[in-house]
Scaffold this active site. Structure first.
Site, short mmCIF file in Angstrom:
data_model
loop_
_atom_site.label_atom_id
_atom_site.label_comp_id
_atom_site.label_asym_id
_atom_site.label_seq_id
_atom_site.Cartn_x
_atom_site.Cartn_y
_atom_site.Cartn_z
N CYS A 124 3.97 5.40 -0.53
CA CYS A 124 2.67 5.10 0.03
C CYS A 124 1.71 6.50 -0.16
O CYS A 124 1.39 6.65 -1.51
CB CYS A 124 2.61 4.78 1.37
N HIS A 138 6.56 0.86 2.42
CA HIS A 138 7.43 1.97 3.25
C HIS A 138 8.95 1.44 3.46
O HIS A 138 9.14 1.13 4.52
CB HIS A 138 6.58 2.00 4.46
N GLU A 154 10.95 3.30 4.46
CA GLU A 154 11.49 3.98 5.59
C GLU A 154 11.30 3.33 6.91
O GLU A 154 11.78 3.61 8.07
CB GLU A 154 11.03 5.49 5.66
#
Lengths: 197, 295
Positions: free
Chosen positions: A78, A169, A171
Site C-alpha cells: 500500500c 494489505h 499483513e
C-alpha cells in the site's frame, strides 16, 4: 537464515513482524538509519504515505533507503508501493523511486469504498484475500515488470527484479504467502547477488 | 468480482494504518494543510476545537458540512469528523460526504443519553472514547473499529487521559492472566461482551487500535501516552491553541514516533513557545466534565 527489517516509522508494523515471524528470518524494526546496515531485505509497511515521507525526510532516511534499494530486495504494501514507485500520478518526482511503475494514490476512492476481495495471484495456488484500504493501484508498468495480480483490470501486485509491491494489505490477513514470496526472493537474492533478475 | 465494503477487517484495518501517528483537530483548510505538512496521519474536521467548545458552552453539534468539505478537499490524508453520541442522522450525513472515520464524541453534546449508535450498520468506521475497559468493549460490541481514551478534552491537562489509559491497560493485563472460567464473571463486572474478553485473553491486547486523547498539550505529553501503551495520539486544542502551531505540530509528531528517545524530545521541546493554557480538573464543575457523557 536471513535478516529482514520492517521500516518502523509509522503504520502496520506489528502485523508485518507477526507475518514474518513464522518464517526462517530474523526480524528487525528499523527506526534508525544504522539499523539498515546488515539487513538482507526490507519491508515498507502500510500506513499513510504522506506521513511516512515526511518522517523519512525528517530523519534523513531517503538517501540511505535509496542506497539500500540499489543493493537489496524490498517489499512494499500500500503506502510502501507508493514509496517504491518511480512515478506517482499527480505528484512531481518520486520517493525511493526504484520500481518501473506508475502508481495512482487513493485510486479506489475514500475509506467508504475500501473493500476486501479474493484475488488470483501469480505464483500462488489459491486466491489471496486482498484487503484494500484507501488503496492505490498501478496504472502502468515498464517492460521488465511482472504483473502478479489485477483487480477489475487494475494492477494491484507486481514484481520488478528484487522489488515486490502490492496495493493491498497481506499483513491484515492470517495468510502469509505473500511474505513467503518475499522471503524466497530475499533468499534467492542472497545466494545469487545482484546478478538476479 | 466478489467485493465487500465495510467489513470489520477493512474498518479496523484503516485504524491499523494510523498506528504510531498523530491525528490533529483542525477547523479549516489552512490548518489541515499545516497538519498534513507536519506529518499528521489524519485530521479531525471541526467547527471549533474542544477548548473553544468548552468556553462557548451551550449545545455543540456536528460541524457545518462546508468546513468538512473544505478540509476533505484540502488534504490527501484521511479526514475524520465528529457526530453527537446517538445522532443517527449526523452520522449518516458525514458518511454520505465521504468522511473516512466518524468520532461518536463526548466533546459534542449527546443527543441520546441512553443509546449509542449501532455502528455495525455503517460502511464508514467509527472511533469512540472510553474511560475503562468495560466502556471500551461496549463500544466495540456496538461496532466501533477504533478506540481512544476520553481524557478531559479541551483542558490541556493530560491527567485524565493518563488515568484512563492506565486503567484500561491494567484491566487488559488482568484478563490476560485470568483463567477462561473466570471470564464470564469478569464480563458481568465490567458490563462487557463475553466474546470480547475471550479475544483479549487470546491476543493479550484489545482487538482494535486504541489511541490516547483528551488534554495532550506538549511533545512530552504525547510521548508519555505512547509510553503507557497507546497506539497513537489525538491532539485537539493542543496544536492550534499554542503559540506556534507549525512547530508544535511537528514536535508532537516526532515525539510520538520516537517516544523513548529522550534526548530528541528535549531537543524538539526547546523554544517551542507557550503551550495552550491548561485547566486544573478539580476546578471543573461535574456538569462541565465531558468524559461523563456516554456510558
Amino acid at each position: 537464515m536471513v535478516k529482514v527489517g520492517v521500516l518502523g516509522l509509522q503504520g502496520a508494523i506489528r502485523e508485518h513482524v507477526k507475518a514474518l515471524e513464522t518464517k526462517e528470518a530474523e526480524i528487525v524494526v528499523v527506526k534508525r538509519i544504522e539499523q539498515l546496515e546488515d539487513l538482507d531485505g526490507l519491508v515498507l509497511p502500510g500506513g499513510e504515505s504522506t506521513t511516512m515521507r515526511r518522517l523519512i525526510d525528517q530523519y534523513g532516511f531517503l538517501e540511505p533507503l535509496k542506497a539500500f534499494a540499489a543493493e537489496k530486495p524490498i517489499f512494499g504494501t500500500c503506502a510502501g508501493l507508493i514509496l517504491l514507485s518511480e512515478r506517482i500520478e499527480g505528484l512531481e518526482g518520486s520517493h525511493i523511486g526504484v520500481m518501473d511503475v506508475t502508481a495512482k494514490r487513493n485510486a479506489f476512492g475514500r475509506q467508504r469504498e475500501s473493500f476486501e476481495a479474493p484475488l488470483p495471484v501469480k505464483g500462488l495456488d489459491e486466491d489471496f484475500i486482498g484487503v484494500f484500504i484507501r488503496a492505490p493501484y498501478i496504472e502502468e508498468v515498464g517492460e521488465n515488470v511482472e504483473v502478479l495480480a489485477t483487480f477489475n483490470d487494475k494492477i494491484v501486485a507486481a514484481r520488478d527484479g528484487r522489488f515486490l509491491a502490492c496495493a493491498f494489505h497481506p499483513e491484515l490477513t492470517d495468510d502469509d504467502r505473500m511474505h513467503q514470496l518475499f522471503i524466497d526472493m530475499v533468499l534467492e537474492f542472497k545466494k545469487e547477488g545482484l546478478a538476479t533478475k | 468480482m466478489n467485493q465487500q465494503t465495510g467489513t470489520d477487517r477493512v474498518k479496523r484495518g484503516m485504524a491499523e494504518m494510523q498506528k504510531g501517528g498523530v491525528i490533529m483537530d483542525v477547523i479549516n483548510a489552512e490548518q489541515a494543510k499545516i497538519a498534513e505538512e507536519a506529518g499528521a496521519v489524519a485530521v479531525m474536521a471541526l467547527e471549533r476545537v474542544p477548548s473553544d467548545i468548552r468556553a462557548a458552552g451551550g449545545v455543540a453539534r456536528m460541524a457545518d458540512p462546508t468546513i468538512v468539505e473544505e478540509v476533505v478537499n484540502a488534504v490527501s490524508i484521511p479526514v475524520m469528523a465528529k457526530c453527537r453520541i446517538g445522532h443517527i442522522v449526523e452520522a449518516r450525513v458525514l458518511e454520505s460526504m465521504g468522511v473516512d472515520y466518524i468520532d461518536e464524541s463526548e466533546v459534542l453534546t449527546p443527543v441520546d443519553e441512553e443509546y449509542h449508535l449501532d455502528k455495525r450498520k455503517y460502511t464508514v468506521p467509527f472511533v469512540c472514547g472510553a474511560r475503562n475497559l468495560g466502556e471500551a468493549l461496549r463500544r466495540v460490541g456496538e461496532g466501533a473499529a477504533m478506540l481512544r481514551t476520553k481524557g478531559e478534552p479541551g483542558t490541556g491537562n493530560v491527567v485524565e487521559a493518563v488515568r484512563h489509559q492506565r486503567l484500561i491497560q491494567s484491566q487488559i493485563r488482568k484478563i490476560s492472566s485470568m483463567s477462561e472460567d473466570e471470564l464470564m464473571t469478569e464480563a458481568k463486572n465490567l458490563q462487557a461482551p463475553f466474546e470480547l474478553l475471550l479475544q483479549i485473553k487470546e491476543l493479550g491486547r484489545l482487538p482494535v487500535v486504541n489511541f490516547a486523547a483528551g488534554g495532550i498539550a506538549t511533545p512530552a505529553d504525547a510521548a508519555l501516552m505512547m509510553e503507557l501503551g497507546s497506539d497513537g495520539v489525538f491532539v485537539g486544542s493542543g496544536i492550534f491553541k499554542s503559540d506556534n502551531p507549525e512547530k508544535f505540530a511537528k514536535a508532537i509528531v516526532e515525539a510520538t514516533t520516537h517516544y523513548q528517545d529522550y534526548e530528541l524530545i528535549a531537543k524538539i521541546s526547546k523554544n517551542l513557545g507557550i503551550a495552550m493554557p491548561g485547566i486544573e480538573i478539580s476546578s471543573l464543575k461535574p456538569t462541565e466534565r465531558m468524559q461523563e457523557r456516554g456510558w
